[in-house]
Write a protein that holds these residues in place. Structure first.
Motif, mmCIF file in Angstrom:
data_model
loop_
_atom_site.group_PDB
_atom_site.id
_atom_site.type_symbol
_atom_site.label_atom_id
_atom_site.label_comp_id
_atom_site.label_asym_id
_atom_site.label_seq_id
_atom_site.Cartn_x
_atom_site.Cartn_y
_atom_site.Cartn_z
ATOM 1 N N ASN A 46 0.803 -1.210 0.000
ATOM 2 C CA ASN A 46 0.000 0.000 0.000
ATOM 3 C C ASN A 46 0.842 1.269 0.000
ATOM 4 O O ASN A 46 0.289 2.360 0.022
ATOM 5 C CB ASN A 46 -0.930 0.013 1.224
ATOM 6 C CG ASN A 46 -2.058 -0.997 1.108
ATOM 7 O OD1 ASN A 46 -2.441 -1.373 0.007
ATOM 8 N ND2 ASN A 46 -2.569 -1.448 2.229
ATOM 9 N N SER A 89 -15.122 11.928 1.803
ATOM 10 C CA SER A 89 -14.162 10.829 1.838
ATOM 11 C C SER A 89 -12.892 11.231 1.094
ATOM 12 O O SER A 89 -12.931 11.946 0.094
ATOM 13 C CB SER A 89 -14.769 9.579 1.189
ATOM 14 O OG SER A 89 -13.783 8.580 1.003
ATOM 15 N N VAL A 140 -10.647 8.736 0.251
ATOM 16 C CA VAL A 140 -10.186 7.519 -0.413
ATOM 17 C C VAL A 140 -10.201 7.734 -1.919
ATOM 18 O O VAL A 140 -11.250 7.998 -2.509
ATOM 19 C CB VAL A 140 -11.069 6.314 -0.031
ATOM 20 C CG1 VAL A 140 -10.608 5.060 -0.775
ATOM 21 C CG2 VAL A 140 -11.028 6.077 1.469
ATOM 22 N N GLY A 141 -9.049 7.665 -2.550
ATOM 23 C CA GLY A 141 -8.961 7.802 -3.992
ATOM 24 C C GLY A 141 -8.759 9.218 -4.491
ATOM 25 O O GLY A 141 -8.702 9.428 -5.703
ATOM 26 N N GLY A 170 -6.039 10.957 -4.030
ATOM 27 C CA GLY A 170 -4.656 11.019 -4.497
ATOM 28 C C GLY A 170 -3.798 12.003 -3.739
ATOM 29 O O GLY A 170 -4.281 12.882 -3.011
ATOM 30 N N GLY A 208 -5.919 4.674 -1.683
ATOM 31 C CA GLY A 208 -6.530 4.394 -2.978
ATOM 32 C C GLY A 208 -5.869 5.205 -4.076
ATOM 33 O O GLY A 208 -5.310 6.275 -3.810
ATOM 34 N N ALA A 209 -5.924 4.683 -5.283
ATOM 35 C CA ALA A 209 -5.267 5.352 -6.412
ATOM 36 C C ALA A 209 -5.940 6.676 -6.720
ATOM 37 O O ALA A 209 -7.161 6.815 -6.633
ATOM 38 C CB ALA A 209 -5.304 4.443 -7.636
ATOM 39 N N GLY A 210 -5.116 7.672 -7.072
ATOM 40 C CA GLY A 210 -5.618 8.982 -7.431
ATOM 41 C C GLY A 210 -4.519 9.795 -8.076
ATOM 42 O O GLY A 210 -3.381 9.324 -8.209
ATOM 43 N N THR A 264 -7.171 17.834 -9.977
ATOM 44 C CA THR A 264 -8.055 17.413 -8.891
ATOM 45 C C THR A 264 -9.370 18.177 -8.839
ATOM 46 O O THR A 264 -10.314 17.721 -8.202
ATOM 47 C CB THR A 264 -7.338 17.561 -7.536
ATOM 48 O OG1 THR A 264 -6.991 18.938 -7.313
ATOM 49 C CG2 THR A 264 -6.057 16.729 -7.514
#
Length: 265
Positions: A42, A79, A81-82, A84, A129-131, A194
């Motif tokens: 991770n 959130s 998550v993702g 980046g 998470g991917a971003g 973003t």
């Protein structure tokens, strides 16, 4: 009970006990290895496990109240998550986060965290998470950019909100497009990728990295240009210029009429 007591002293009992102990020890070791491998996997590219761990500590102390202990989001914050590393580097690096006060739009202020702490927070959020990632230096080098092409791209994609000179402008419901003058190159790039707050996201399919570099080059060229003369009026374009002309012109006309009538009387 006597039967079990007798079997306990059987020579094979020691072997069974040893086998059971080895089995339990091996299972615990395998579980620990699996957890460590999962944690290592991770760790996002460009960061270390220590940065992720440090970022998690900073996150829990400063961000979890609004974004949740696991960055799952709450009623007070979305959130993470993702989103980046780029989103964290932009929001934290420009002082927008942690948010100082609520309102229609979060404003840029002096950053709370230094560069190292910002990188740690970015590493932790990127591990969830991917971003979008923090841009490579290649795409921030304005010596390789084309200011003329960047100006064209900026006027097509950005000037309707940020003004052709990058001075910013008003938006509905008390919001505004902030000025993009004298902004670090990486923060301009990250904002495009973003889409902070009401700004749309411009991914690499919309604006390739080379085009983003050209836009940054154009904006930095504007930063170094001097005022050719007269009042700049914030470089906000024809609206304030027209208002000034009408106000000044009407004042001169009214003043002239008052002067003429006073002379006549």
């Amino acid at each position: 009970m006597k039967i079990l007591s007798g079997k306990r002293r059987h020579p094979a009992a020691y072997l069974m006990l040893l086998f059971t102990a080895l089995l339990v020890t091996g299972g615990i070791y395998a579980t620990a290895i699996t957890i460590n491998q999962a944690q290592a996997s991770n760790v996002p590219d460009g960061y270390t496990a220590d940065q992720v761990e440090g970022g998690q500590r900073l996150y829990v102390a400063n961000c979890a109240t609004c974004h949740g202990m696991n960055a799952e989001g709450t009623g007070a914050g979305p959130s993470l998550v993702g989103v980046g590393a780029a989103s964290v580097d932009f929001q934290v690096g420009t002082g927008r986060m942690p948010m100082q006060m609520s309102g229609p739009q979060v404003r840029a202020t002096d950053p709370v965290f230094n560069d190292e702490q910002t990188a740690q927070l970015a590493a932790y959020v990127a591990s969830l998470g991917a971003g979008p990632a923090v841009p490579e230096e290649e795409w921030l080098d304005t010596d390789q950019g084309d200011a003329a092409r960047g100006g064209e791209l900026f006027r097509i994609n950005c000037a309707m909100c940020h003004n052709a000179a990058g001075a910013g402008g008003a938006l509905p419901e008390g919001r505004f497009a902030p000025s993009v003058q004298n902004i670090e190159a990486r923060h301009i790039y990250e904002a495009m990728r973003t889409g902070p707050q009401q700004m749309p996201v411009f991914n690499e399919a919309n604006i390739p990295p080379s085009d983003a570099r050209d836009i940054i080059t154009y904006l930095h060229t504007l930063d170094t240009q001097t005022n050719p003369g007269g009042f700049s009026l914030g470089s906000l374009g024809p609206v304030p210029e027209g208002l000034l002309i009408w106000t000044l012109g009407l004042s001169l006309v009214i003043g002239g009429m008052v002067w003429l009538t006073s002379r006549a009387s």
